[in-house]
Write a protein that holds these residues in place. Structure first.
Motif, PDB file in Angstrom:
ATOM      1  N   LYS A  76      45.759  24.782  13.077  1.00 38.50           N
ATOM      2  CA  LYS A  76      44.954  24.734  11.860  1.00 38.50           C
ATOM      3  C   LYS A  76      44.814  26.137  11.287  1.00 38.50           C
ATOM      4  CE  LYS A  76      41.210  22.379   9.682  1.00 38.50           C
ATOM      5  NZ  LYS A  76      40.037  21.519   9.862  1.00 38.50           N
ATOM      6  N   LYS A  77      44.902  26.243   9.979  1.00 38.25           N
ATOM      7  CA  LYS A  77      44.774  27.538   9.314  1.00 38.25           C
ATOM      8  C   LYS A  77      43.329  28.021   9.332  1.00 38.25           C
ATOM      9  CE  LYS A  77      48.685  26.860   6.183  1.00 38.25           C
ATOM     10  NZ  LYS A  77      49.500  27.898   6.843  1.00 38.25           N
ATOM     11  N   PHE A  78      43.154  29.343   9.330  1.00 43.39           N
ATOM     12  CA  PHE A  78      41.813  29.914   9.250  1.00 43.39           C
ATOM     13  C   PHE A  78      41.129  29.477   7.955  1.00 43.39           C
ATOM     14  CE2 PHE A  78      41.174  33.621  12.335  1.00 43.39           C
ATOM     15  CZ  PHE A  78      42.018  33.064  13.283  1.00 43.39           C
ATOM     16  N   HIS A  79      41.900  29.399   6.872  1.00 37.54           N
ATOM     17  CA  HIS A  79      41.345  28.989   5.578  1.00 37.54           C
ATOM     18  C   HIS A  79      42.297  27.978   4.959  1.00 37.54           C
ATOM     19  CE1 HIS A  79      39.376  29.126   1.669  1.00 37.54           C
ATOM     20  NE2 HIS A  79      40.563  29.287   1.127  1.00 37.54           N
ATOM     21  N   THR A  80      41.789  26.774   4.651  1.00 35.85           N
ATOM     22  CA  THR A  80      42.645  25.723   4.106  1.00 35.85           C
ATOM     23  C   THR A  80      42.419  25.484   2.624  1.00 35.85           C
ATOM     24  OG1 THR A  80      41.040  23.956   4.565  1.00 35.85           O
ATOM     25  CG2 THR A  80      42.571  24.570   6.342  1.00 35.85           C
ATOM     26  N   GLY A  81      41.254  25.866   2.105  1.00 35.85           N
ATOM     27  CA  GLY A  81      40.934  25.568   0.718  1.00 35.85           C
ATOM     28  C   GLY A  81      40.338  24.185   0.515  1.00 35.85           C
ATOM     29  N   ASP A  82      40.272  23.387   1.583  1.00 37.98           N
ATOM     30  CA  ASP A  82      39.673  22.059   1.513  1.00 37.98           C
ATOM     31  C   ASP A  82      38.145  22.213   1.530  1.00 37.98           C
ATOM     32  OD1 ASP A  82      38.794  19.476   1.820  1.00 37.98           O
ATOM     33  OD2 ASP A  82      39.991  19.036   3.601  1.00 37.98           O
ATOM     34  N   ASP A 130      53.596  31.608   6.092  1.00 40.13           N
ATOM     35  CA  ASP A 130      53.133  31.801   4.712  1.00 40.13           C
ATOM     36  C   ASP A 130      52.165  32.976   4.587  1.00 40.13           C
ATOM     37  OD1 ASP A 130      51.043  30.765   6.100  1.00 40.13           O
ATOM     38  OD2 ASP A 130      50.697  29.044   4.787  1.00 40.13           O
ATOM     39  N   GLY A 131      51.996  33.739   5.683  1.00 42.35           N
ATOM     40  CA  GLY A 131      51.120  34.906   5.644  1.00 42.35           C
ATOM     41  C   GLY A 131      49.662  34.604   5.882  1.00 42.35           C
ATOM     42  N   VAL A 132      49.316  33.357   6.152  1.00 36.17           N
ATOM     43  CA  VAL A 132      47.932  32.958   6.382  1.00 36.17           C
ATOM     44  C   VAL A 132      47.682  32.853   7.889  1.00 36.17           C
ATOM     45  CG1 VAL A 132      46.196  31.166   5.974  1.00 36.17           C
ATOM     46  CG2 VAL A 132      47.870  31.713   4.195  1.00 36.17           C
ATOM     47  N   LEU A 133      46.561  33.374   8.333  1.00 38.41           N
ATOM     48  CA  LEU A 133      46.216  33.269   9.747  1.00 38.41           C
ATOM     49  C   LEU A 133      46.063  31.813  10.151  1.00 38.41           C
ATOM     50  CD1 LEU A 133      43.553  36.097  10.175  1.00 38.41           C
ATOM     51  CD2 LEU A 133      45.814  36.021  11.233  1.00 38.41           C
ATOM     52  N   GLU A 134      46.540  31.481  11.343  1.00 41.35           N
ATOM     53  CA  GLU A 134      46.387  30.133  11.849  1.00 41.35           C
ATOM     54  C   GLU A 134      46.105  30.183  13.338  1.00 41.35           C
ATOM     55  OE1 GLU A 134      50.081  28.393  10.705  1.00 41.35           O
ATOM     56  OE2 GLU A 134      51.167  29.154  12.448  1.00 41.35           O
ATOM     57  N   ALA A 135      45.406  29.167  13.809  1.00 38.89           N
ATOM     58  CA  ALA A 135      45.049  29.076  15.226  1.00 38.89           C
ATOM     59  C   ALA A 135      45.805  27.907  15.852  1.00 38.89           C
ATOM     60  CB  ALA A 135      43.551  28.878  15.388  1.00 38.89           C
ATOM     61  N   HIS A 136      46.507  28.196  16.941  1.00 37.13           N
ATOM     62  CA  HIS A 136      47.161  27.158  17.735  1.00 37.13           C
ATOM     63  C   HIS A 136      46.208  26.837  18.888  1.00 37.13           C
ATOM     64  CE1 HIS A 136      51.053  27.891  15.694  1.00 37.13           C
ATOM     65  NE2 HIS A 136      50.574  29.116  15.601  1.00 37.13           N
ATOM     66  N   ILE A 137      45.676  25.640  18.892  1.00 44.51           N
ATOM     67  CA  ILE A 137      44.562  25.276  19.766  1.00 44.51           C
ATOM     68  C   ILE A 137      44.981  24.164  20.719  1.00 44.51           C
ATOM     69  CG2 ILE A 137      42.234  24.273  19.805  1.00 44.51           C
ATOM     70  CD1 ILE A 137      41.762  25.648  17.096  1.00 44.51           C
ATOM     71  N   SER A 138      44.536  24.283  21.969  1.00 41.00           N
ATOM     72  CA  SER A 138      44.762  23.234  22.949  1.00 41.00           C
ATOM     73  C   SER A 138      43.456  22.928  23.667  1.00 41.00           C
ATOM     74  CB  SER A 138      45.824  23.655  23.968  1.00 41.00           C
ATOM     75  OG  SER A 138      46.024  22.626  24.913  1.00 41.00           O
ATOM     76  N   LEU A 139      43.131  21.651  23.749  1.00 45.52           N
ATOM     77  CA  LEU A 139      41.945  21.188  24.453  1.00 45.52           C
ATOM     78  C   LEU A 139      42.397  20.476  25.734  1.00 45.52           C
ATOM     79  CD1 LEU A 139      40.152  19.526  21.398  1.00 45.52           C
ATOM     80  CD2 LEU A 139      40.004  21.913  22.136  1.00 45.52           C
ATOM     81  N   ARG A 140      41.741  20.770  26.827  1.00 45.84           N
ATOM     82  CA  ARG A 140      42.027  20.097  28.100  1.00 45.84           C
ATOM     83  C   ARG A 140      40.694  19.582  28.640  1.00 45.84           C
ATOM     84  NH1 ARG A 140      42.242  21.649  33.648  1.00 45.84           N
ATOM     85  NH2 ARG A 140      43.851  20.529  34.836  1.00 45.84           N
ATOM     86  N   VAL A 141      40.506  18.265  28.584  1.00 44.57           N
ATOM     87  CA  VAL A 141      39.196  17.672  28.830  1.00 44.57           C
ATOM     88  C   VAL A 141      39.323  16.595  29.907  1.00 44.57           C
ATOM     89  CG1 VAL A 141      37.185  16.599  27.769  1.00 44.57           C
ATOM     90  CG2 VAL A 141      38.683  18.060  26.385  1.00 44.57           C
ATOM     91  N   LYS A 142      38.399  16.626  30.846  1.00 42.49           N
ATOM     92  CA  LYS A 142      38.384  15.616  31.910  1.00 42.49           C
ATOM     93  C   LYS A 142      37.778  14.339  31.355  1.00 42.49           C
ATOM     94  CE  LYS A 142      37.088  17.119  35.935  1.00 42.49           C
ATOM     95  NZ  LYS A 142      36.186  17.548  37.054  1.00 42.49           N
ATOM     96  N   ALA A 143      38.589  13.567  30.640  1.00 45.43           N
ATOM     97  CA  ALA A 143      38.143  12.327  30.016  1.00 45.43           C
ATOM     98  C   ALA A 143      39.373  11.544  29.590  1.00 45.43           C
ATOM     99  CB  ALA A 143      37.241  12.597  28.819  1.00 45.43           C
ATOM    100  N   ALA A 144      39.249  10.227  29.559  1.00 44.04           N
ATOM    101  CA  ALA A 144      40.348   9.374  29.123  1.00 44.04           C
ATOM    102  C   ALA A 144      40.147   8.886  27.694  1.00 44.04           C
ATOM    103  CB  ALA A 144      40.493   8.174  30.057  1.00 44.04           C
ATOM    104  N   GLY A 145      38.980   9.152  27.109  1.00 42.93           N
ATOM    105  CA  GLY A 145      38.690   8.707  25.749  1.00 42.93           C
ATOM    106  C   GLY A 145      38.954   9.807  24.735  1.00 42.93           C
ATOM    107  N   TRP A 146      38.272   9.693  23.599  1.00 45.68           N
ATOM    108  CA  TRP A 146      38.484  10.683  22.543  1.00 45.68           C
ATOM    109  C   TRP A 146      37.843  12.019  22.907  1.00 45.68           C
ATOM    110  CZ3 TRP A 146      34.125  12.860  20.694  1.00 45.68           C
ATOM    111  CH2 TRP A 146      32.952  12.116  20.673  1.00 45.68           C
ATOM    112  N   VAL A 147      38.361  13.071  22.322  1.00 48.63           N
ATOM    113  CA  VAL A 147      37.790  14.409  22.473  1.00 48.63           C
ATOM    114  C   VAL A 147      37.594  14.999  21.084  1.00 48.63           C
ATOM    115  CG1 VAL A 147      38.855  14.761  24.722  1.00 48.63           C
ATOM    116  CG2 VAL A 147      40.053  15.543  22.684  1.00 48.63           C
ATOM    117  N   GLY A 148      36.616  15.862  20.952  1.00 49.85           N
ATOM    118  CA  GLY A 148      36.321  16.459  19.659  1.00 49.85           C
ATOM    119  C   GLY A 148      36.077  17.952  19.770  1.00 49.85           C
ATOM    120  N   PHE A 149      36.422  18.663  18.708  1.00 48.30           N
ATOM    121  CA  PHE A 149      36.231  20.112  18.661  1.00 48.30           C
ATOM    122  C   PHE A 149      36.136  20.516  17.197  1.00 48.30           C
ATOM    123  CE2 PHE A 149      37.736  24.500  18.432  1.00 48.30           C
ATOM    124  CZ  PHE A 149      36.976  25.100  19.422  1.00 48.30           C
TER     125      PHE A 149
END
Length: 612
Positions: free
Chosen positions: A356-362, A269-288
């Protein structure tokens, strides 16, 4: 009420034993006072209180009277029931009793549209059924106050009565001399703390705290000033030389604890977006997330985990404030703006991917900076809990900055296979893919159906066959379906492939319904794949095959010069099995000479990054 009670020393630094988690300290004064009262008083003096509203921290909303880590009770639910048990009138009747007048519409309680909708749903659109405590907490605040009208006037009336009815109130006539009153009026809580504890340094005003560093205004008993501690150095950004300059990787926490990989590009759609991957040494939730003006406060946060069935979950959250579990954007009037959620739990690491898009409008999202590095925060649950309302603890967190604005160039497309002779030699399935050409192949079409699943194709020179290539972020099987009757698997011509021990295997299959497909040859059909090859490299499985456009096999669907539906899926093992949410569907004309135009339907999670 905060989930976290800070414990700091005279320089404003967290003490070695860390902050206290409220849900772990119910009825445990020995734990709460294990380091004495001084660190707690310093922490309280430098913590921002939470907004008076309907949002309660998880410590009292889910874990009140925590039962040995097995959950707890809900303070607000108890308060609602206590009000009913004790005969507290409804919200409107309480307003009327205080001379405030009754409301006729939920919109008069608050201007927050999401809250109006929730109140209408909870009380069946009957404003006269609203409980007093709920309505009072939901009200917009009186100007200059932390309370809405109901609680503001109720507390003001009650404390006025307490003062006027107390003959020993210190301002009563004759209780103290004018000099003594002046001394009392000039004594602050900060002075009382100094007089009764070993605390040596505090901010000038322990009851008011701005968004900045509270220790920037701190002074000590002897009049000296506190020198704020400098923030820890940010880890350098490093490019991953193994990913062809498409992905960038940085280690946010050392010793392989928290790794971030990303790729930024312009979306369809012409909007910048970031494809993100987290790799964390944990079995529970992760946040970023993108850091808010107050750190976690007003931050744009992604939280997720991989459940016991191997399914990845991630949601879009908003940082309500420090010490409070983030709220789902969708629960407070925002939108869910994550796409392509994927993940796995492998060898002690949680891998979580999303777009996630660089700008969502939310209004509950923050923009990713398109010009410079973006400040970020990150955390994980060190207790291996997938309950995202549980606090991360005092060490499982951090902040940094990430250069999402550095866009990556896509690698050149993989060329088609060599032309097929009239009598092709017998294939082992272990033939290498064609070497990269010096010039891009003009007839090759390439579309990323979803993040991590790329489909490429090219018509043969004879106009009778087609080369199709699947490049998928998995080490297991991959599948492509042609013209299913229902957009899924029913009566679907399927190609299934995988690479195991360096050997590629590709099968011409047919699916009657939603059971595992089987080979055409096992169902009275024929194997109509002319040639195939494949490889497993860096966590990506590539399967390439050539087939006729038109087949006489009743277990095949013809590829025609029109928009046709396709389905696709993948698994984590070489053996075909149920894909779960790892699937998708699209519509495309594989014979069109124009640039590919693809309509992608609903998809499940899609793995993105290469193996580490």
């Amino acid at each position: 009420v905060s989930e976290v009670y800070r414990r700091v020393d005279d320089a404003g630094v967290e003490i070695l034993s860390g902050h206290l988690l409220l849900f772990n300290t119910y009825y445990s004064p020995s734990r709460a006072m294990s380091e004495g009262i001084d660190p707690l008083l310093r922490g309280l003096a430098t913590s921002q209180k939470h907004e008076v509203d309907v949002h309660f921290s998880a410590a009292v909303h889910h874990y009140l009277n925590n039962h040995n880590g097995l959950g707890g009770e809900d303070l607000l639910a108890r308060s609602i029931q206590r009000g009913r048990d004790h005969g507290i009138p409804d919200y409107n009747s309480c307003r009327e009793a205080l001379g405030l007048g009754r409301f006729r519409a939920f919109e008069q309680i608050t201007a927050r549209e999401y809250l109006v909708a929730q109140l209408k749903e909870a009380y069946n659109n009957d404003i006269n059924s609203v409980d007093a405590i709920v309505g009072g907490l939901a009200e917009d605040h009186v100007y200059g106050s932390d309370l809405g009208e109901l609680f503001y006037h109720s507390l003001k009336d009650q404390f006025t009565r307490l003062r006027d009815g107390d003959r020993l109130f210190f301002e009563s006539a004759g209780a103290f001399t004018s000099e003594q009153l002046t001394s009392l009026w000039s004594t602050r809580i900060r002075d009382l703390i100094f007089l009764n504890t070993e605390v040596h340094c505090l901010p000038q005003n322990v009851l008011m705290q701005g968004d900045g560093d509270p220790w920037a205004t701190a002074t000590c008993r002897d009049g000296s000033r506190v020198t704020p501690q400098p923030p820890p150095p940010e880890p350098p950004l490093e490019e991953d030389s193994d990913v062809d300059e498409v992905f960038r990787t940085t280690e946010l926490v050392g010793e392989d604890q928290y790794q971030l990989t990303w790729r930024s590009k312009t979306g369809a759609d012409g909007v910048l977006e970031a494809h993100i991957s987290l790799r964390v040494k944990a079995a529970g939730w992760v946040g970023f997330g993108v850091e808010g003006p107050g750190g976690m406060q007003e931050a744009d946060i992604v939280m997720g985990y991989v459940d016991d069935e191997g399914i990845a979950w991630a949601r879009d959250y908003y940082g309500v404030g420090p010490g409070v579990a983030p709220e789902l954007d969708s629960a407070i009037g925002g939108t869910e703006d994550l796409r392509n959620v994927a993940g796995a739990f492998v060898d002690g690491f949680t891998i979580l991917n999303f777009t996630k898009k660089f700008h969502t409008g939310d209004p509950f999202d923050l923009d990713i900076n398109a010009q410079d590095a973006t400040p970020v925060i990150f955390s994980w649950n060190s207790a291996d809990s997938v309950d995202t309302s549980q606090y991360h603890g005092n060490t499982a967190r951090g902040k940094s900055s990430v250069a999402f604005h550095l866009l990556a160039e896509d690698p050149p497309p993989i060329p088609p296979p060599p032309s097929i002779p009239d009598s092709p030699p017998a294939l082992t399935g272990n033939e290498p893919l064609s070497p990269p050409p010096s010039e891009p192949v003009s007839g090759l079409k390439s579309v990323e159906l979803v993040n991590g699943f790329t489909l490429e194709w090219e018509l043969g020179e004879s106009g009778e066959d087609i080369m199709i290539r699947m490049i998928v972020a998995t080490t297991g099987w991959v599948g492509l379906g042609i013209e299913p009757d229902d957009g899924g698997m029913s009566n679907c011509d399927m190609i299934m492939g995988h690479v195991e021990n360096g050997v590629a295997s590709v099968t011409d299959a047919w699916a009657d319904g939603y059971a595992t497909p089987s080979a055409d040859t096992d169902q009275g059909g024929t194997d109509d794949i002319i040639s195939f090859s494949g490889e497993l490299n860096g966590g990506f499985t590539t399967i390439e095959f050539v087939r006729k456009l038109v087949s006489a096999d009743g277990k095949d669907k013809n590829i025609e010069d029109r928009v046709q539906s396709i389905s696709f899926a993948w698994g984590d093992t070489a053996e075909w099995g149920y894909h779960g949410t790892k699937k998708g569907k699209a519509e495309v004309n594989l014979m069109s000479a124009d640039d590919p135009s693809v309509t992608v339907g609903a998809t499940g999670p899609v793995p993105m990054i290469k193996n580490h």
